[in-house]
Design a protein around this motif. Structure first.
Motif, PDB file in Angstrom:
ATOM      1  N   GLY A  34       0.741  -1.201   0.124  1.00  0.00           N
ATOM      2  CA  GLY A  34      -0.023  -0.020   0.234  1.00  0.00           C
ATOM      3  C   GLY A  34       0.703   1.290  -0.136  1.00  0.00           C
ATOM      4  N   ARG A  35       2.058   1.254   0.142  1.00  0.00           N
ATOM      5  CA  ARG A  35       2.745   2.340   0.036  1.00  0.00           C
ATOM      6  C   ARG A  35       3.816   2.404  -1.068  1.00  0.00           C
ATOM      7  N   GLY A  36       3.796   1.508  -1.764  1.00  0.00           N
ATOM      8  CA  GLY A  36       4.421   1.767  -3.067  1.00  0.00           C
ATOM      9  C   GLY A  36       4.399   2.932  -4.213  1.00  0.00           C
ATOM     10  N   ALA A  37       3.120   3.157  -4.593  1.00  0.00           N
ATOM     11  CA  ALA A  37       2.579   4.166  -5.293  1.00  0.00           C
ATOM     12  C   ALA A  37       2.912   5.391  -4.520  1.00  0.00           C
ATOM     13  N   SER A  38       2.691   5.478  -3.452  1.00  0.00           N
ATOM     14  CA  SER A  38       2.847   6.897  -3.049  1.00  0.00           C
ATOM     15  C   SER A  38       4.225   7.091  -2.698  1.00  0.00           C
ATOM     16  N   THR A  39       5.208   6.347  -2.442  1.00  0.00           N
ATOM     17  CA  THR A  39       6.598   6.295  -2.054  1.00  0.00           C
ATOM     18  C   THR A  39       6.980   6.730  -3.700  1.00  0.00           C
ATOM     19  N   ALA A  40       6.828   5.990  -4.564  1.00  0.00           N
ATOM     20  CA  ALA A  40       7.301   6.406  -6.055  1.00  0.00           C
ATOM     21  C   ALA A  40       6.767   7.764  -6.654  1.00  0.00           C
ATOM     22  N   ALA A  41       5.519   8.136  -6.205  1.00  0.00           N
ATOM     23  CA  ALA A  41       5.186   9.269  -6.707  1.00  0.00           C
ATOM     24  C   ALA A  41       5.790  10.570  -5.869  1.00  0.00           C
ATOM     25  N   GLY A  42       6.018   9.991  -4.602  1.00  0.00           N
ATOM     26  CA  GLY A  42       6.401  11.068  -3.739  1.00  0.00           C
ATOM     27  C   GLY A  42       5.480  12.139  -3.009  1.00  0.00           C
ATOM     28  N   GLY A  43       4.342  12.001  -3.427  1.00  0.00           N
ATOM     29  CA  GLY A  43       3.503  13.052  -2.936  1.00  0.00           C
ATOM     30  C   GLY A  43       3.526  14.380  -3.734  1.00  0.00           C
ATOM     31  N   ARG A  44       2.938  15.376  -3.148  1.00  0.00           N
ATOM     32  CA  ARG A  44       2.717  16.833  -3.592  1.00  0.00           C
ATOM     33  C   ARG A  44       4.040  17.595  -3.549  1.00  0.00           C
ATOM     34  N   CYS A  45       4.457  18.091  -4.811  1.00  0.00           N
ATOM     35  CA  CYS A  45       5.693  19.098  -4.814  1.00  0.00           C
ATOM     36  C   CYS A  45       5.226  20.358  -3.785  1.00  0.00           C
ATOM     37  N   HIS A  46       6.029  20.656  -2.977  1.00  0.00           N
ATOM     38  CA  HIS A  46       6.142  21.832  -2.210  1.00  0.00           C
ATOM     39  C   HIS A  46       7.053  22.848  -2.568  1.00  0.00           C
ATOM     40  N   THR A  47       6.688  24.037  -2.357  1.00  0.00           N
ATOM     41  CA  THR A  47       7.274  25.217  -2.727  1.00  0.00           C
ATOM     42  C   THR A  47       8.784  25.121  -2.860  1.00  0.00           C
TER      43      THR A  47
ATOM     44  N   THR B 270      13.395  20.918  -8.270  1.00  0.00           N
ATOM     45  CA  THR B 270      14.800  20.975  -7.927  1.00  0.00           C
ATOM     46  C   THR B 270      15.071  20.136  -6.779  1.00  0.00           C
ATOM     47  N   SER B 271      14.166  19.305  -6.637  1.00  0.00           N
ATOM     48  CA  SER B 271      14.573  18.487  -5.476  1.00  0.00           C
ATOM     49  C   SER B 271      15.243  16.933  -5.834  1.00  0.00           C
ATOM     50  N   THR B 272      15.633  16.085  -4.846  1.00  0.00           N
ATOM     51  CA  THR B 272      16.070  14.801  -5.373  1.00  0.00           C
ATOM     52  C   THR B 272      14.984  13.638  -5.286  1.00  0.00           C
ATOM     53  N   ARG B 273      13.842  14.384  -5.214  1.00  0.00           N
ATOM     54  CA  ARG B 273      12.901  13.132  -5.126  1.00  0.00           C
ATOM     55  C   ARG B 273      11.585  13.618  -6.229  1.00  0.00           C
ATOM     56  N   THR B 274      10.806  12.270  -6.683  1.00  0.00           N
ATOM     57  CA  THR B 274       9.861  12.656  -7.539  1.00  0.00           C
ATOM     58  C   THR B 274       8.622  13.210  -6.705  1.00  0.00           C
ATOM     59  N   CYS B 275       7.850  13.950  -7.277  1.00  0.00           N
ATOM     60  CA  CYS B 275       6.707  14.651  -6.556  1.00  0.00           C
ATOM     61  C   CYS B 275       5.722  14.951  -7.944  1.00  0.00           C
ATOM     62  N   THR B 276       4.503  15.309  -7.451  1.00  0.00           N
ATOM     63  CA  THR B 276       3.490  15.593  -8.291  1.00  0.00           C
ATOM     64  C   THR B 276       2.915  16.937  -8.384  1.00  0.00           C
ATOM     65  N   VAL B 277       2.249  17.608  -9.213  1.00  0.00           N
ATOM     66  CA  VAL B 277       1.722  18.931  -9.373  1.00  0.00           C
ATOM     67  C   VAL B 277       0.137  18.535 -10.171  1.00  0.00           C
ATOM     68  N   TYR B 278      -0.710  19.298  -9.530  1.00  0.00           N
ATOM     69  CA  TYR B 278      -2.083  19.023 -10.201  1.00  0.00           C
ATOM     70  C   TYR B 278      -2.768  20.426 -10.324  1.00  0.00           C
ATOM     71  N   GLY B 279      -3.397  20.562 -11.293  1.00  0.00           N
ATOM     72  CA  GLY B 279      -4.319  22.007 -11.377  1.00  0.00           C
ATOM     73  C   GLY B 279      -3.811  23.314 -11.656  1.00  0.00           C
ATOM     74  N   HIS B 280      -4.144  24.264 -11.199  1.00  0.00           N
ATOM     75  CA  HIS B 280      -3.695  25.632 -11.576  1.00  0.00           C
ATOM     76  C   HIS B 280      -2.665  26.353 -10.596  1.00  0.00           C
ATOM     77  N   PRO B 281      -1.726  26.987 -11.082  1.00  0.00           N
ATOM     78  CA  PRO B 281      -0.884  27.513 -10.107  1.00  0.00           C
ATOM     79  C   PRO B 281      -1.540  29.122  -9.752  1.00  0.00           C
TER      80      PRO B 281
ATOM     81  N   LEU C 194       4.405  36.700  -8.686  1.00  0.00           N
ATOM     82  CA  LEU C 194       4.484  36.051  -7.711  1.00  0.00           C
ATOM     83  C   LEU C 194       3.771  34.581  -8.464  1.00  0.00           C
ATOM     84  N   VAL C 195       4.369  33.277  -8.195  1.00  0.00           N
ATOM     85  CA  VAL C 195       3.921  32.045  -8.536  1.00  0.00           C
ATOM     86  C   VAL C 195       3.627  31.121  -7.240  1.00  0.00           C
ATOM     87  N   THR C 196       2.433  30.773  -7.302  1.00  0.00           N
ATOM     88  CA  THR C 196       2.260  29.770  -6.151  1.00  0.00           C
ATOM     89  C   THR C 196       2.089  28.478  -6.472  1.00  0.00           C
ATOM     90  N   PRO C 197       2.752  27.467  -6.487  1.00  0.00           N
ATOM     91  CA  PRO C 197       2.371  26.164  -6.811  1.00  0.00           C
ATOM     92  C   PRO C 197       0.928  25.758  -6.245  1.00  0.00           C
TER      93      PRO C 197
END
Length: 220
Positions: A73-86, A112-123, A181-184
């Protein structure tokens, strides 16, 4: 009677030797593995081949392998890494691609991080003047492109289209921002980008600035 005993002992010994020889001939490699003293260099491979079981390199029963080390149950979330933070993103504005009285800029977010993360929608976006005051309203969210979840490996980018009617064409009151100003998506902390795109509409007719949902890449 005394003279008969050696004969019987000799016969008994020969019978035992015959029985041992018969067992050795009937089981072959099994006798070699059971008797280290009688084993030969060629007997070891035969014993390994004829006796099923784990090899020396196989993991002990119950030991997780590379494919099962991650908890279920943790494989998918670990691979994607969750949401990209600012703090894991860099923003920049690409070159203008004008057309039909419209100014069109790609606003790019790069992981610019060392992990994989996701973005979704409008900034989010806002224009600021030199004193830090906002110029005009926040850009409207365009529905021209439906939002999709984008997975950003380290170094990969997503972009949103920032467009508005040229003030020279629309006649809207314009101002020249210093900063964008750009907010993820789903974040509260913005990224500051130096604006070099010239005047933008801040009020009046046709003053709307529009921003599309993020798409993979750095521009159209």
């Amino acid at each position: 009677m005394v003279h008969g005993r050696p004969g019987r002992l000799l016969v008994g010994a020969l019978a035992v030797l015959g029985l041992v020889g018969g067992c050795a001939g009937g089981h072959g490699s099994g006798a070699s593995s059971a008797s280290p003293a009688g084993g030969t260099a060629s007997a070891a491979p035969r014993t390994s081949a004829s006796t099923p079981g784990p090899s020396a390199s196989a993991p002990a029963p119950g030991t997780p392998t590379a494919a099962t080390a991650t908890a279920p149950g943790r494989g998918a979330s670990t691979a994607a890494g969750g949401r990209c933070h600012t703090s894991e993103l860099r923003a920049f504005v690409g070159r203008d691609d004008p057309g039909a009285g419209q100014e069109n800029f790609p606003v790019v977010l790069t992981n610019t991080s060392t992990r994989t993360c996701t973005v979704y929608g409008h900034p989010g976006a806002a224009f600021l003047d030199a004193s830090g005051r906002q110029l005009g309203a926040d850009p409207e969210r365009s529905s021209a492109t439906p939002p999709v979840r984008i997975t950003l490996a380290p170094g990969r980018s997503a972009w949103a289209g920032l467009s508005f009617s040229s003030p020279e064409v629309s006649g809207a009151r314009a101002a020249t921002p210093v900063t964008l100003l750009v907010t993820p998506p789903d974040e509260h902390d913005p990224l500051r980008v130096r604006w070099t795109g010239g005047p933008v509409p801040v009020s009046g007719n046709a003053s709307a600035v529009r921003l599309t949902a993020l798409a993979a890449g750095t521009g159209p």
